[in-house]
Each structure stands twice: as structure tokens, then as C-alpha cells.
Design an enzyme around this catalytic site. Structure first.
Site: not given
Length: 644
Positions: A177, A173-175
Site C-alpha cells: 500500500s 492496507n495490505e503490503p
């Protein structure tokens, strides 16, 4: 924000917890050792499995990959083998998988989980759920929905194990998300791909996409434990625990989960306010190391040198108690200035015929026997090349001990180049058959195969000869260069064996033979593959076993850093300055390690070449001394004395 931690382990509370302070918004516990912490996490998981089994219930585990949970899995395997822990009632759901990714690839999380856990326990294969990196692009959405339904069919995840990336991602869950995101396809952040690049032998080989559980999926877990080890996680740990909840740092969403614990080691926790500036949290006992930390911190905060600090600076920045104890800033500033100034020495082996009462090293014996332990065959010159040069120049008997062969860090292209040069030069020599086998092994090697023994031997020889070229440049006799080739390293893969008695004995025998007055060892534990940590443990254990020997009372241990991380100013016990000419000599010594110069295989998250990062760190250390109002040098190498 108050938190209701419903099920947190009592063991955590006893081992490393703390009273809540106004800065921290997630329950966390801190341990000296990641090994100790991992054991306690494994025990909590094992207790949950047993409890569920006794009730006739399924235990649903959410599992993570990466370096952080490896020791937890090792402990669970040990509990299964030696303690009879059964996983037959366990259903597992992994957080994520690269896309596209063949499950048989050594880079897949299927391979990772099998290697570290599933192949060694009795979990039914049908109970293992890992996202599929081979499904067709058009089927991903439906596949992810089915993954969510399967989790819900078991009543959700009972215990979710997490790591944390430097971007603050949990799972993938990358920046950016969303709080309510579910299992889905995601494009990987560039920083995430850079961090993974060493394992893929280059960022160009790292997939750009992944399938991951969403933040919302993770948040529905009944219990969450997040692991973080090492200095490189310190900044994001601080942001996660003390910062605002931001989509740009998805881990901060955990501040609102009612049963989350972050399990940290001291390095990962080092930037938390209660460690970095504990005087802002509550009353402290003002020891000399803490005073030094406070003064250096204050200089940085108010952008002043030490001798320009005023009572007002101390009072307005939470340090009123320090001034109250010391009387005034005037004498405190002078004391701290002198203590830091005295760490600087151009005589790392001690200055003969000089007063050594304010010097970091003893003046006697005038000519010291020195061992520099280098985990890889280039750490000596990368991390302390200037000091190495100075010790030789000042007449000390310097021995270099390369602890591992470093063979896995040589590319196939470099190895083939050397093999073909040798075959061209000696077409009828006795070693040609072995070189032919090595060259053939490289040409025929499949993606998931480890190097054949001939290839490993060739790559090890490349590192050895590069090392000897560098030590000759620094004028060390070949007889004082030792290649220990510690067995724990010789697996042919990134994953190493545990430190063994044989490893320790090899180190111990060398120390016994040389009887050194100084030992230098790598304390740079941010090494992404852990070799530095194992090599340091080997030195620690060897020294501990030899401590009763008469010659050991004269042996001092100095720890260096520099390849991955550097000592903070307040931690430094000896700062060895370098002139511009010495900086260039250090650079040239590093250049002899040609196989590690361009396109290095295991670079970590810092994409600069090793010589560049080392040089810039040395210059930054000198700059920080200069900003404190201390002596002005081109570059400085830093060391911390360790009492073993």
C-alpha cells in the site's frame, strides 16, 4: 529519528513508557495486562469527547475492528452506562469492511461495531459511518471518494484507533500500500484471509476483497493509537517500531506521524530489543534469569553450543559486562549448562527415593494428586499429552478437568452425522425426540443464527465422549475425568461472557475436593478467541482464594503451552522428554478428538492440524536443547512453574 508526541496521555507515561533508545522509532508503552492498557486508552478517548463537548465541538473518532479494541469498547460502554459519558457529539468513521458483505451478516464490521459499541451508547445513528459492503462494483470508486469528502467535512479525524495485522497492515492496507493511498477497494493478502478463516469457518468463506481507508487518510488523523496484544503480534510489532519504513509493512509509515503511540502488552513487546536483548540498549542488572536469557540468545546468534562459547563471543555481541561480572566465559558456561540441563526430567511428578535438589519437582509425596486443567476438551493431550501419559504411568492420581464444553468448535456436518447415527441405532429410544430436534435445528439453521440449545448440547456431548475416549486410552479412570462446563463459555457464539463468581467457584470446588500436589494449567495466551486466558484467570483466582488452606502449601502450579505457542528455552523450568514411542502415543490420544482433526473450525493463523503443530513444536524444543549442547531427545514438552 526524534518524534514530537504532542498529546500523548500522561497516564501512559506513568504506566509503561521508557526512555527512547536507538532502536525504537515509534513512541510505545508496554503493560502487563491488556485490560489495564485498554482502560487507559478508553479514558483518553473519553477525555477527548468531554473536552470537545465542553467547547461545543464535534469529536471525530476513527474506529477499528478485530479482537484488539474490544476491551476499549467495553470500557467506553461502561463509562456511558455508569459514568454518564455521552456520545451525542461524536461522529465515527470505521476503517474498513469486507466486500461483498451484507451488513446484517455476523461476519460484517457493521455487526461487530453494533454488538460491541453502537448498540450500547447514545451516538446518533446518522453519525455512524462504516464502509458499505453491498454497493455495486462499478460504484466503489465514487463511493470511496464520497467517504473521503465526508471525513474532510468534519475537519478530519481527531483520534484514530488502530490494530495491526501480522502482515503489518493497518485497516486493510495490505503490503505494498502506498504512503498517499486513500479510501479504496483492495484485494486481501492470503495471510490476512488465513487469520480471518476461523471466524468464517474456513478460508474459502472469507471474502477476497475489502473497502478500506488508505494510509494517507489514516496519516491525516491528529492522534493515532495502535493496539497490539499477544505473542503472535510480537514479530510485526518489532518490525514496525524498529525496522525501516517499507511499503511491505504499511504500519512502518507511522514512524513519520508526529502523534502516534503504540500500546502493547508484554507478549506483543517481547521481541523488542529492550526486552529480547536489553544488554544492547543499556546497563542491566545481571539476575540469573537474565543471564540464562543472554546465554541462550548468544548461542543462537553465533550458532554455538553453550560450552563452546568464548570470551570473544561475549565481548563482540554486547555482553562484555556479563563476562566482567562473572570473571570468564568458562565458569559462566558451566553454570548455565548445568541450570538448563537440570530442567530436563523424565519424572514430571518427581522421582521417588532420589536427590531432588537439582530436579524441577519434589520427590515427596511419592504418589501425587494431580489436576490437569484443559480449557478446551483436547488441550490436555495436544499440549501435554506425553507428560500426561508419564504421570499416569508413574502411578500418580491424575484428574483431568475440562473447563469448557468446546461445543462451538464442532461443525454442523459432524453434529448431524452423530445425531443420525444415534437415531439409526436407537430409532425408538427416549432421546430420539431431542435428537430429531437437534438434527432439524441444524438443517434449518440460518447463517446468522446461533445454535439451538439441543444442537449445543449435542456438540458438547461429542466433545465429551471424544475426551473420555482419549483419557481411557491413557488409562485414567472415568471417575477422575471432570467436565466443568464453565458458564462464561456457554453463549453459543464466539463472543463469551466475562468470567463470573460462579465460574471461579466451580474451579475452586474441584481443587478443594482433590487437594492436589500439582496443578497444570494452560498458559498459552495466544489463543485467538481468548478462552485460554479466561480459563487461566479462573484457575488463578480460585488458587488465590484457597491459598490460606493448609493443603495449598504443598500445591505447585505448572503452566503448559503448545497449542498456539511454546515457552522459550530460557523460560522453561521443567522439560519433559518423550521417546519416539511416546510421541506416537500422544498422537493417537489426539486422534480420539475426531471432530477437531480435519477441517477444524477455529484453527487460528497456523493451518497445520493440531496434532502436527504440537508434534513439530515438541520436536523443535528438543532440537533447541540439542543445539545448546544438552541432552538429545526425540521431543520435549515444556512447563513453567508459576508462584501464585
Amino acid at each position: 529519528m526524534e518524534h514530537l508526541i504532542e498529546n500523548k496521555s500522561i497516564a501512559y507515561e506513568k504506566a509503561g513508557s521508557h526512555e527512547d533508545n536507538r532502536y525504537e522509532k515509534i513512541h510505545n508503552v508496554v503493560f502487563e495486562s491488556s485490560s489495564e492498557a485498554s482502560l487507559l486508552v478508553a479514558k483518553e478517548i473519553a477525555e477527548l469527547i468531554v473536552e470537545k463537548n465542553e467547547k461545543g465541538e464535534t469529536c471525530v473518532l476513527g474506529l477499528a475492528t478485530g479482537s484488539s479494541p474490544i476491551r476499549v469498547y467495553d470500557e467506553l460502554v461502561k463509562m456511558h452506562r455508569e459514568g454518564g459519558l455521552s456520545f451525542k457529539n461524536v461522529v465515527s468513521f470505521n476503517l474498513d469492511e469486507y466486500f461483498p458483505m451484507n451488513p446484517e451478516s455476523i461476519h460484517s464490521y457493521h455487526h461487530f461495531m453494533n454488538e460491541h459499541l453502537f448498540n450500547h451508547i447514545d451516538i446518533p445513528k446518522e453519525n455512524i459511518n462504516i464502509p458499505d459492503g453491498t454497493i455495486a462494483q462499478e460504484d466503489i470508486k465514487e463511493y470511496c471518494q464520497e467517504y473521503e469528502k465526508r471525513i474532510k467535512s468534519y475537519g478530519g479525524i481527531d483520534f484514530q484507533l488502530l490494530g495491526i495485522g501480522r502482515t503489518g497492515h493497518i485497516g486493510f492496507n495490505e503490503p505494498g500500500s502506498h504512503y498517499n493511498s486513500i479510501t479504496r477497494s483492495i484485494t486481501l493478502d492470503q495471510l490476512t484471509r488465513e487469520d480471518a478463516s476461523s471466524g468464517f469457518h474456513g478460508i474459502e468463506n472469507v471474502p477476497k476483497k475489502a473497502i478500506t481507508m488508505g494510509v494517507g487518510t489514516v496519516f491525516l488523523s491528529k492522534r493515532i493509537v495502535l493496539l497490539a496484544w499477544g505473542h503472535k503480534k510480537a514479530e510485526v510489532v518489532k518490525e514496525t517500531i524498529e525496522g525501516e519504513i517499507l511499503p511491505q509493512i504499511p504500519a512502518t509509515y507511522l514512524q513519520e506521524h508526529l502523534n502516534t503511540t503504540m500500546v502493547l502488552n508484554t507478549e506483543a513487546a517481547s521481541m523488542l530489543t529492550r526486552y529480547e536483548s536489553p544488554w544492547l540498549v543499556g546497563e542491566v542488572q545481571w539476575t540469573e534469569p537474565l543471564m540464562k536469557r543472554a546465554v541462550v540468545w548468544l548461542c543462537s546468534k553465533v550458532e554455538k553450543s553453550i560450552l563452546r562459547l568464548t570470551d570473544k563471543d561475549y565481548n563482540e555481541n554486547g555482553l562484555a559486562s556479563l563476562i566482567a561480572e562473572k570473571g570468564s566465559s568458562y565458569q559462566l558456561n558451566i553454570d548455565m549448562f548445568n541450570k538448563l540441563q537440570h530442567t530436563i526430567s523424565g519424572w514430571p511428578g518427581g522421582k521417588p527415593n532420589a536427590d531432588d535438589s537439582n530436579r524441577p519437582e519434589r520427590k515427596s509425596p511419592e504418589r501425587k494428586r494431580v489436576i490437569i486443567f484443559s480449557p478446551h476438551p483436547d488441550d490436555d493431550v495436544i499440549s501435554m499429552g506425553g507428560t500426561f501419559d508419564r504421570l499416569v504411568e508413574q502411578g500418580h492420581e491424575v484428574h483431568i478437568a475440562y473447563q469448557t464444553s468446546g461445543n462451538i468448535a464442532v461443525s454442523n456436518a459432524d453434529a448431524l452425522k452423530f445425531a443420525e447415527v444415534a437415531m439409526d441405532f436407537l430409532p425408538n429410544g427416549g432421546g430420539v425426540d431431542k435428537l430429531l430436534k437437534a438434527a432439524q435445528g441444524i438443517r434449518n439453521q440460518q447463517e446468522n443464527e446461533i445454535d439451538p440449545i439441543e444442537v449445543r448440547e449435542l456438540k458438547g456431548l461429542i466433545r465429551k465422549r471424544e475426551s473420555i475416549a482419549a483419557t481411557r486410552y491413557l488409562e485414567v479412570p472415568d471417575a477422575q475425568v471432570h467436565f466443568l462446563t464453565l458458564p462464561f463459555y456457554e453463549t453459543g457464539t464466539i463472543k463469551k461472557n466475562p468470567l463470573s463468581k460462579e465460574d471461579i467457584l466451580i474451579v475452586k470446588n474441584l481443587i478443594s475436593e482433590i487437594k492436589p500436589h500439582q496443578v497444570y494449567a494452560a498458559g498459552d495466551l495466544a489463543d485467538p478467541h481468548g478462552t485460554h486466558k479466561v480459563c487461566l484467570d479462573a484457575v488463578f483466582k480460585a488458587l488465590a482464594e484457597l491459598k490460606s488452606q493448609p493443603y495449598m502449601k504443598d500445591c505447585w502450579l505448572w503452566l503448559y503451552r503448545g497449542a498456539w505457542h511454546e515457552w522459550d528455552i530460557h523460560e522453561i523450568d521443567m522439560a519433559v522428554p518423550m521417546s519416539p514411542d511416546q510421541v506416537l502415543r500422544k498422537r493417537r490420544a489426539i486422534f480420539f478428538h475426531q471432530s477437531q482433526k480435519d477441517g477444524v473450525l477455529f484453527q487460528g493463523e497456523d493451518l497445520r492440524e493440531f496434532w502436527v503443530r504440537a508434534e513439530e513444536r515438541n520436536k523443535e524444543t528438543a532440537q533447541r536443547y540439542r543445539e545448546l549442547g544438552l541432552a538429545d531427545y526425540a521431543a520435549i514438552e515444556a512447563f513453567k512453574r508459576f508462584d501464585y
